[in-house]
Design a protein around this motif. Structure first.
Motif, mmCIF file in Angstrom:
data_model
loop_
_atom_site.group_PDB
_atom_site.id
_atom_site.type_symbol
_atom_site.label_atom_id
_atom_site.label_comp_id
_atom_site.label_asym_id
_atom_site.label_seq_id
_atom_site.Cartn_x
_atom_site.Cartn_y
_atom_site.Cartn_z
ATOM 1 N N ALA A 194 0.762 -1.767 -0.384
ATOM 2 C CA ALA A 194 -0.343 -0.133 0.056
ATOM 3 C C ALA A 194 0.915 1.092 0.407
ATOM 4 C CB ALA A 194 -1.217 0.091 1.353
ATOM 5 N N ALA A 195 1.867 1.117 0.675
ATOM 6 C CA ALA A 195 3.148 2.855 0.714
ATOM 7 C C ALA A 195 3.748 3.231 -0.255
ATOM 8 C CB ALA A 195 3.857 2.063 1.635
ATOM 9 N N LEU A 196 4.037 1.648 -1.044
ATOM 10 C CA LEU A 196 4.817 2.068 -2.299
ATOM 11 C C LEU A 196 3.608 2.120 -3.396
ATOM 12 C CD1 LEU A 196 7.476 -0.834 -1.365
ATOM 13 C CD2 LEU A 196 8.595 1.585 -1.733
ATOM 14 N N SER A 197 3.355 1.425 -3.607
ATOM 15 C CA SER A 197 2.001 1.640 -4.492
ATOM 16 C C SER A 197 1.249 3.144 -4.686
ATOM 17 C CB SER A 197 0.913 0.895 -4.602
ATOM 18 O OG SER A 197 1.435 -1.178 -4.905
ATOM 19 N N GLY A 198 1.466 3.514 -3.472
ATOM 20 C CA GLY A 198 0.655 4.939 -3.234
ATOM 21 C C GLY A 198 1.514 6.043 -3.562
ATOM 22 N N LEU A 199 3.071 5.633 -3.640
ATOM 23 C CA LEU A 199 3.953 6.703 -3.884
ATOM 24 C C LEU A 199 4.563 6.393 -5.289
ATOM 25 C CD1 LEU A 199 6.194 8.192 -3.535
ATOM 26 C CD2 LEU A 199 8.144 6.586 -2.957
ATOM 27 N N GLY A 200 4.006 4.868 -5.603
ATOM 28 C CA GLY A 200 4.842 4.754 -7.271
ATOM 29 C C GLY A 200 2.939 5.614 -8.516
ATOM 30 N N ALA A 201 1.938 5.814 -7.606
ATOM 31 C CA ALA A 201 0.992 6.444 -8.462
ATOM 32 C C ALA A 201 0.804 7.708 -8.370
ATOM 33 C CB ALA A 201 -0.915 6.123 -7.696
ATOM 34 N N ALA A 202 1.253 8.225 -7.424
ATOM 35 C CA ALA A 202 1.735 9.780 -7.100
ATOM 36 C C ALA A 202 2.792 10.075 -8.323
ATOM 37 C CB ALA A 202 2.352 9.971 -5.854
ATOM 38 N N LEU A 203 3.647 9.384 -8.090
ATOM 39 C CA LEU A 203 4.845 9.659 -8.952
ATOM 40 C C LEU A 203 4.092 9.803 -10.749
ATOM 41 C CD1 LEU A 203 7.751 8.090 -7.279
ATOM 42 C CD2 LEU A 203 7.735 10.655 -7.315
ATOM 43 N N GLY A 204 3.708 8.531 -10.633
ATOM 44 C CA GLY A 204 3.363 8.326 -12.334
ATOM 45 C C GLY A 204 1.823 9.840 -12.790
ATOM 46 N N LEU A 205 1.358 9.737 -11.291
ATOM 47 C CA LEU A 205 -0.228 11.307 -11.891
ATOM 48 C C LEU A 205 0.885 12.666 -12.490
ATOM 49 C CD1 LEU A 205 -2.785 9.214 -9.697
ATOM 50 C CD2 LEU A 205 -2.521 9.737 -12.656
ATOM 51 N N LEU A 206 1.865 12.394 -11.001
ATOM 52 C CA LEU A 206 2.426 14.119 -10.692
ATOM 53 C C LEU A 206 2.991 14.330 -11.739
ATOM 54 C CD1 LEU A 206 2.387 14.392 -7.367
ATOM 55 C CD2 LEU A 206 1.438 15.296 -8.789
ATOM 56 N N ALA A 207 3.721 13.447 -12.158
ATOM 57 C CA ALA A 207 5.310 14.077 -13.677
ATOM 58 C C ALA A 207 4.512 14.368 -14.732
ATOM 59 C CB ALA A 207 5.425 12.568 -13.382
ATOM 60 N N PRO A 208 4.866 15.331 -15.415
ATOM 61 C CA PRO A 208 4.848 15.772 -16.657
ATOM 62 C C PRO A 208 4.378 14.724 -17.462
ATOM 63 C CG PRO A 208 6.326 16.728 -15.790
ATOM 64 C CD PRO A 208 5.896 16.169 -15.078
ATOM 65 N N ARG A 209 5.667 13.948 -17.705
ATOM 66 C CA ARG A 209 5.677 12.998 -19.031
ATOM 67 C C ARG A 209 6.237 12.305 -18.949
ATOM 68 N NH1 ARG A 209 11.069 16.190 -21.171
ATOM 69 N NH2 ARG A 209 10.657 14.089 -22.958
ATOM 70 N N GLN A 210 5.274 11.078 -19.108
ATOM 71 C CA GLN A 210 5.122 9.507 -19.013
ATOM 72 C C GLN A 210 7.143 8.830 -18.829
ATOM 73 O OE1 GLN A 210 3.650 7.275 -22.952
ATOM 74 N NE2 GLN A 210 4.534 5.517 -21.704
ATOM 75 N N GLU A 211 8.002 10.000 -20.006
ATOM 76 C CA GLU A 211 9.220 9.087 -19.449
ATOM 77 C C GLU A 211 9.910 9.731 -18.096
ATOM 78 O OE1 GLU A 211 8.252 10.174 -23.843
ATOM 79 O OE2 GLU A 211 8.085 11.042 -21.533
ATOM 80 N N LEU A 212 9.004 10.765 -18.095
ATOM 81 C CA LEU A 212 10.061 11.463 -15.926
ATOM 82 C C LEU A 212 9.161 10.483 -15.681
ATOM 83 C CD1 LEU A 212 11.051 13.136 -14.690
ATOM 84 C CD2 LEU A 212 9.392 14.816 -14.805
ATOM 85 N N ALA A 213 8.004 9.569 -15.591
ATOM 86 C CA ALA A 213 7.871 8.710 -14.533
ATOM 87 C C ALA A 213 8.321 7.655 -14.920
ATOM 88 C CB ALA A 213 5.179 8.956 -15.197
ATOM 89 N N THR A 214 8.620 7.316 -15.503
ATOM 90 C CA THR A 214 9.445 5.786 -16.059
ATOM 91 C C THR A 214 10.747 6.391 -15.306
ATOM 92 O OG1 THR A 214 8.680 5.417 -17.868
ATOM 93 C CG2 THR A 214 10.745 4.839 -17.472
ATOM 94 N N LEU A 215 11.371 7.637 -14.970
ATOM 95 C CA LEU A 215 12.956 7.391 -14.361
ATOM 96 C C LEU A 215 12.117 6.963 -12.624
ATOM 97 C CD1 LEU A 215 15.355 8.185 -14.433
ATOM 98 C CD2 LEU A 215 14.759 11.194 -14.757
ATOM 99 N N LEU A 216 11.261 8.219 -12.432
ATOM 100 C CA LEU A 216 10.625 8.756 -10.643
ATOM 101 C C LEU A 216 10.494 7.149 -10.598
ATOM 102 C CD1 LEU A 216 8.554 11.941 -10.836
ATOM 103 C CD2 LEU A 216 10.946 11.427 -10.827
ATOM 104 N N GLY A 217 10.408 6.602 -11.046
ATOM 105 C CA GLY A 217 9.547 5.232 -10.498
ATOM 106 C C GLY A 217 11.038 4.350 -10.485
#
Length: 296
Positions: A194-217
């Motif tokens: 739950a903790a890591l999924s929430g963090l991953g979802a937040a990173l993917g939704l807040l990243a302005p670009r798809q490539e940046l979401a992949t990098l943050l993950g």
């Protein structure tokens, strides 16, 4: 009298019955009949919208859909995550003999499977969903935003169960650790997930670009690898503070303490409680990020 005579006298008898001007066919109003005669559509009352779906039914529907999708598309990646964690333990076996360091390596490698799937892959999924317009589909559904986030997070966290169990059992056998208290995984997997999924979802939704979401993950999973697998006593002070901020740290600590001959269950419960609190906070942030991304 003949018809001709009647016409001569200006009198014509009609055999068609006449209707009153106010009489309308059954089921029509005078205004509707006039509208039809003049080619205008009749006005009808607007239909009532269906009630909004509840949180639990919506959550169950999204969870089943996401779990079915993940089961088909993520099995190879789950194998990679499990193989990666087992490989790390094999490498660490050459420099760690036993004791607290071995417990930290096994616990960190087990939770790393959760981080790979629930954090890394979920960040990529929501980043792709946002970039491809998939959020518009969910926004049109009468489901609460929390159901979308919780359903996806729960599905990805559930998908990590086999790999985490295999990694924990293999690590216990490799380092000679007791398996008596591995039932703690029943709490560690969902709370860390739950903790890591929430963090991953937040990173993917807040990243302005798809490539940046992949990098943050990827960066998040690397942080879980370095700060979770390496023993805490060998980390510098500043890095140790960063380790305390990582959501998966408390799940690692709870699992690591369970390998003791006589675990301190009060401390284990405290670690799990902190992990649960971090999970609630991260999922709340992810829900807010979903609302923010869906209305744009």
């Amino acid at each position: 009298m003949r018809v001709g005579d009647e016409r001569e006298h200006g009198q014509v008898t009609s055999i068609v019955p006449t209707e009153s001007a106010k009489t309308t066919p059954k089921g029509r109003t005078p205004g509707a009949s006039a509208a039809v005669r003049h080619g205008r559509p009749a006005r009808t009352a607007p239909a009532a919208l269906a009630p909004r779906a509840g949180l639990l039914p919506s959550l169950a529907a999204v969870y089943r859909a996401q779990l079915s999708r993940a089961r088909v598309a993520r099995i190879p990646l789950l194998f990679v995550a499990t193989f990666q964690s087992v490989g790390i333990m094999v490498l660490m076996r050459g420099v760690v003999d036993g004791g607290s360091e071995a417990r930290a390596v096994v616990a960190g490698s087990s939770v790393l499977v959760v981080a790979f799937v629930a954090l890394n892959l979920l960040a990529q999924y929501f980043g792709q969903l946002r970039a491809g317009g998939g959020l518009d589909h969910y926004a049109t559904l009468p489901v609460p935003p929390a159901a979308v986030v919780l359903g996806a997070a729960g599905a990805y966290a559930s998908f990590t169960v086999p790999g985490t169990i295999v990694t924990a059992v293999a690590g216990s056998a490799l380092f000679g650790l007791p398996m008596t208290h591995l039932w703690v995984l029943v709490a560690v997997i969902p709370l860390s997930g739950a903790a890591l999924s929430g963090l991953g979802a937040a990173l993917g939704l807040l990243a302005p670009r798809q490539e940046l979401a992949t990098l943050l993950g990827q960066l998040g999973m690397s942080a879980a690898l370095l700060l979770g697998v390496l023993p805490a006593e060998r980390l510098p002070g500043l890095v140790g503070w960063a380790r305390d901020l990582l959501p998966s740290t408390y799940g690692v600590e709870a699992l690591s303490r369970s390998f003791d001959a006589h675990p301190d269950w009060a401390v284990v419960a405290l670690d799990l409680a902190v992990c649960a609190a971090v999970g609630v906070l991260s999922l709340a942030v992810a829900t807010w990020a979903y609302r923010r991304a869906a209305v744009r």
